[in-house]
Design a protein around this motif. Structure first.
Motif, mmCIF file in Angstrom:
data_model
loop_
_atom_site.group_PDB
_atom_site.id
_atom_site.type_symbol
_atom_site.label_atom_id
_atom_site.label_comp_id
_atom_site.label_asym_id
_atom_site.label_seq_id
_atom_site.Cartn_x
_atom_site.Cartn_y
_atom_site.Cartn_z
ATOM 1 N N MET A 163 113.849 34.753 110.459
ATOM 2 C CA MET A 163 114.387 33.405 110.204
ATOM 3 C C MET A 163 115.019 33.363 108.816
ATOM 4 S SD MET A 163 111.161 31.124 111.510
ATOM 5 C CE MET A 163 110.267 31.478 113.024
ATOM 6 N N MET A 164 114.350 33.986 107.853
ATOM 7 C CA MET A 164 114.873 33.980 106.485
ATOM 8 C C MET A 164 116.173 34.776 106.384
ATOM 9 S SD MET A 164 112.939 31.952 104.887
ATOM 10 C CE MET A 164 113.583 32.200 103.237
ATOM 11 N N MET A 165 116.277 35.832 107.173
ATOM 12 C CA MET A 165 117.525 36.602 107.146
ATOM 13 C C MET A 165 118.681 35.759 107.681
ATOM 14 S SD MET A 165 119.007 39.299 106.215
ATOM 15 C CE MET A 165 118.040 40.787 106.054
ATOM 16 N N LEU A 166 118.406 34.980 108.717
ATOM 17 C CA LEU A 166 119.446 34.090 109.236
ATOM 18 C C LEU A 166 119.852 33.071 108.163
ATOM 19 C CD1 LEU A 166 121.094 33.202 111.775
ATOM 20 C CD2 LEU A 166 119.304 31.522 112.177
ATOM 21 N N LEU A 167 118.871 32.570 107.458
ATOM 22 C CA LEU A 167 119.160 31.609 106.384
ATOM 23 C C LEU A 167 119.997 32.270 105.286
ATOM 24 C CD1 LEU A 167 118.702 28.763 105.301
ATOM 25 C CD2 LEU A 167 116.437 29.485 104.528
ATOM 26 N N LYS A 168 119.683 33.512 104.968
ATOM 27 C CA LYS A 168 120.496 34.240 103.981
ATOM 28 C C LYS A 168 121.944 34.351 104.459
ATOM 29 C CE LYS A 168 116.938 37.331 102.001
ATOM 30 N NZ LYS A 168 117.287 37.315 100.577
ATOM 31 N N VAL A 169 122.125 34.616 105.735
ATOM 32 C CA VAL A 169 123.481 34.732 106.283
ATOM 33 C C VAL A 169 124.203 33.389 106.190
ATOM 34 C CG1 VAL A 169 124.798 35.135 108.402
ATOM 35 C CG2 VAL A 169 122.925 36.670 107.778
ATOM 36 N N ASN A 185 112.646 24.932 108.500
ATOM 37 C CA ASN A 185 113.109 25.215 109.856
ATOM 38 C C ASN A 185 114.445 24.541 110.146
ATOM 39 O OD1 ASN A 185 110.947 26.846 110.467
ATOM 40 N ND2 ASN A 185 109.814 25.298 111.600
ATOM 41 N N CYS A 186 114.570 23.268 109.763
ATOM 42 C CA CYS A 186 115.831 22.540 109.997
ATOM 43 C C CYS A 186 116.988 23.221 109.291
ATOM 44 C CB CYS A 186 115.734 21.111 109.494
ATOM 45 S SG CYS A 186 114.832 20.033 110.565
ATOM 46 N N GLN A 187 116.767 23.540 108.022
ATOM 47 C CA GLN A 187 117.875 24.072 107.221
ATOM 48 C C GLN A 187 118.179 25.525 107.567
ATOM 49 O OE1 GLN A 187 117.583 23.113 103.041
ATOM 50 N NE2 GLN A 187 117.021 20.983 103.475
ATOM 51 N N THR A 188 117.246 26.196 108.218
ATOM 52 C CA THR A 188 117.518 27.561 108.671
ATOM 53 C C THR A 188 118.585 27.557 109.754
ATOM 54 O OG1 THR A 188 115.278 28.282 108.144
ATOM 55 C CG2 THR A 188 116.483 29.621 109.738
ATOM 56 N N LEU A 189 118.597 26.498 110.559
ATOM 57 C CA LEU A 189 119.488 26.476 111.720
ATOM 58 C C LEU A 189 120.833 25.809 111.463
ATOM 59 C CD1 LEU A 189 116.996 25.688 114.608
ATOM 60 C CD2 LEU A 189 118.086 27.872 114.061
ATOM 61 N N SER A 190 120.838 24.715 110.714
ATOM 62 C CA SER A 190 122.104 23.972 110.584
ATOM 63 C C SER A 190 122.046 22.984 109.432
ATOM 64 C CB SER A 190 122.397 23.206 111.887
ATOM 65 O OG SER A 190 121.375 22.271 112.112
ATOM 66 N N GLY A 191 123.196 22.412 109.147
ATOM 67 C CA GLY A 191 123.278 21.372 108.131
ATOM 68 C C GLY A 191 123.304 21.937 106.724
#
Ligand code: SF4
Ligand code: SF4
Length: 97
Positions: free
Chosen positions: A82-88, A44-50
């Motif tokens: 959420m995973m698609m955002l992480l892919k982006v 969850n953390c890494q999906t959003l930032s950092g």
């Protein structure tokens, strides 16, 4: 030239969903693409930032948007989005494995 990737949901919508996540892990238990254990908190953390760890990056690349993670979620969240955002995020960072 960078090609835009279509998201199921906007970034703010996904951030709201991640805030609502109760960390039950049901989405990852249902996922056919997860090769090594990843904790929900880290994901969850890494999906959003950092920065994105190699394990999370590998999982993001392995996700093929099958949607098997959506039905098991007890609070109606969309791990696939959420995973698609992480892919982006990965694409934009140019991170190489
Ligand atoms: S959409 Fe991605 S994260 Fe969800 S179950 Fe399918 S492969 Fe796993
Ligand atoms: S199933 Fe839903 S509430 Fe449980 S960890 Fe996954 S997204 Fe969060």
């Amino acid at each position: 030239m960078f090609k835009p990737v279509l998201l199921h949901k906007t970034g703010p919508q996904i951030a709201q969903e991640i805030q609502a996540c109760i960390g039950c892990n049901e989405c990852l238990l249902a996922c056919p693409a997860l090769a090594e254990p990843i904790t929900i908190d880290v994901l969850n953390c890494q999906t959003l930032s950092g920065s994105i760890s190699p394990a999370v990056a590998h999982f993001a690349r392995s996700c093929y948007q099958c949607g098997a993670c959506v039905d098991p979620c007890p609070v109606g969240l969309h791990r696939d989005a959420m995973m698609m955002l992480l892919k982006v995020r990965l694409l934009r960072s140019g991170w190489e494995e």
